[in-house]
Design a protein around this motif. Structure first.
Motif, mmCIF file in Angstrom:
data_model
loop_
_atom_site.group_PDB
_atom_site.id
_atom_site.type_symbol
_atom_site.label_atom_id
_atom_site.label_comp_id
_atom_site.label_asym_id
_atom_site.label_seq_id
_atom_site.Cartn_x
_atom_site.Cartn_y
_atom_site.Cartn_z
ATOM 1 N N MET A 169 5.748 3.415 2.691
ATOM 2 C CA MET A 169 4.937 3.746 3.862
ATOM 3 C C MET A 169 3.742 2.813 3.995
ATOM 4 N N ILE A 170 3.099 2.490 2.869
ATOM 5 C CA ILE A 170 1.958 1.567 2.912
ATOM 6 C C ILE A 170 2.410 0.188 3.378
ATOM 7 N N GLU A 171 3.544 -0.269 2.858
ATOM 8 C CA GLU A 171 4.052 -1.583 3.266
ATOM 9 C C GLU A 171 4.394 -1.606 4.753
ATOM 10 N N MET A 172 5.046 -0.554 5.240
ATOM 11 C CA MET A 172 5.405 -0.522 6.660
ATOM 12 C C MET A 172 4.171 -0.428 7.545
ATOM 13 N N ALA A 173 3.168 0.335 7.105
ATOM 14 C CA ALA A 173 1.940 0.443 7.894
ATOM 15 C C ALA A 173 1.228 -0.901 7.978
ATOM 16 N N ARG A 174 1.180 -1.624 6.884
ATOM 17 C CA ARG A 174 0.521 -2.930 6.905
ATOM 18 C C ARG A 174 1.328 -3.944 7.711
ATOM 19 N N ARG A 175 2.647 -3.831 7.619
ATOM 20 C CA ARG A 175 3.476 -4.749 8.407
ATOM 21 C C ARG A 175 3.300 -4.478 9.898
ATOM 22 N N ALA A 176 3.126 -3.201 10.254
ATOM 23 C CA ALA A 176 2.904 -2.862 11.660
ATOM 24 C C ALA A 176 1.565 -3.392 12.164
#
Length: 266
Positions: A169-176
Motif C-alpha cells: 500500500m505504501i509503494e502504491m501510494a507513493r507511485r500514485a
C-alpha cells in the motif's frame, strides 16, 4: 502476502500432535546437531527430516517455498567464510591475489550450511503444521507459559501478514504521487529506507493500540483464564519428543563412527 496459517494435510499423523510436543521435538533434534561442525551429521539429519515430511502432511514444494530465505543465508555463510576464514588448510582450489579458496574452507562452509538447514527445517515444519492459536493455548496449558506472553505473541504473529499488505500500500501510494526511484540504485535505496521507516512507525502505532485494547479487555488480569480449546499432551506426543532425541543422537553417532565428528567446543 505473508501467511502463517498451517499448510499441512489435517489428517497427517504427526501434524495432529500437540503443538508443544512438536516444538519440543524440533528443539531437541536441533540442539543435538549444534554440537558438531562436520557436514555428515547435518546431512543425515536433513535426510531424516525430508523422509518424515510426508508424515507431517507437507508437500516438498511447499517446504521449499517456505525455506527459500535460508538460501540467502547459506550464500552469506559461504561468501563470509571464503573471504574472512582464518583457517586456510587443505588443498588450494583458487588463488587470486587476496582471495584464497581451499578445500578446508569449503568443507567448513558446507558443514555450517548443512547445519543451518538441519537446525532451521524442524522449525519451518512445526510452524507449517501448527495453528498459532493452538500453539498459544498449548504453551499456556501444557508448558505453563504465562498467558500474557503467549497471547501477546499470538497477537504479534497475527499482525505479521499485515506488514506485507502495508508495504504494498505504501509503494502504491507513493507511485500514485509520482515518487519512483526509476533505475537509480541510490534512489532505490533511499526509497527502501523511507518505506521501511514508514512501515516501522505504522507497526509501532498498531502494536500500541493493540496493547491498550488487550489491557482494556482484561488480558493482563490476574484471575485464572479459561480455554475454548483444550490441548492434551498424550503418550504419542511424548514418543514424538523421544523419537526426535533418538534420531538426533543417531546422526551424531554415525558421524562419530565414520570419524568425521568435529565438536563445536574442543
Amino acid at each position: 502476502m505473508i501467511s502463517l496459517e498451517p499448510v499441512a494435510a489435517p489428517g497427517a499423523p504427526l501434524a495432529r500432535r500437540n503443538p508443544v510436543a512438536k516444538l519440543a521435538a524440533a528443539l531437541v533434534f536441533s540442539a543435538v546437531l549444534v554440537a558438531t561442525l562436520d557436514p555428515v551429521a547435518p546431512a543425515i539429519a536433513i535426510a531424516v527430516e525430508l523422509a518424515v515430511l510426508p508424515l507431517f502432511g507437507i508437500r516438498y514444494r511447499v517446504l521449499a517455498r517456505r525455506a527459500l530465505p535460508l538460501l540467502a543465508a547459506a550464500a552469506g555463510i559461504v561468501v563470509t567464510l571464503v573471504l574472512f576464514a582464518a583457517d586456510r588448510s587443505g588443498r588450494v582450489l583458487l588463488d587470486a591475489g587476496p582471495l584464497l579458496v581451499t578445500s578446508g574452507v569449503l568443507l567448513t562452509a558446507l558443514g555450517l550450511v548443512l547445519r543451518m538447514f538441519a537446525v532451521a527445517l524442524p522449525g519451518v515444519i512445526v510452524f507449517a503444521t501448527t495453528d498459532p492459536t493452538d500453539l498459544a493455548d498449548a504453551l499456556v496449558q501444557n508448558a505453563k507459559a504465562p498467558a500474557r506472553f503467549a497471547i501477546g505473541t499470538l497477537a504479534a504473529f497475527r499482525l505479521v501478514p499485515l506488514l506485507g499488505q502495508e508495504w504494498q500500500m505504501i509503494e502504491m501510494a507513493r507511485r500514485a504521487r509520482g515518487v519512483d526511484a526509476g533505475r537509480n540504485p541510490v534512489a532505490k535505496l533511499r526509497l527502501f529506507v523511507s518505506t521501511a521507516f514508514a512501515l516501522l512507525v505504522g507497526a509501532i502505532r498498531r502494536g500500541t493500540r493493540l496493547a491498550v485494547a488487550m489491557d482494556a479487555r482484561g488480558f493482563d488480569a490476574g484471575t485464572p483464564r479459561t480455554f475454548a480449546r483444550r490441548q492434551r499432551f498424550g503418550v504419542a506426543d511424548g514418543l514424538l519428543v523421544a523419537g526426535a532425541a533418538v534420531l538426533g543422537s543417531a546422526a551424531i553417532a554415525v558421524s562419530v563412527a565414520l570419524g568425521t565428528f568435529r565438536p563445536l567446543i574442543g
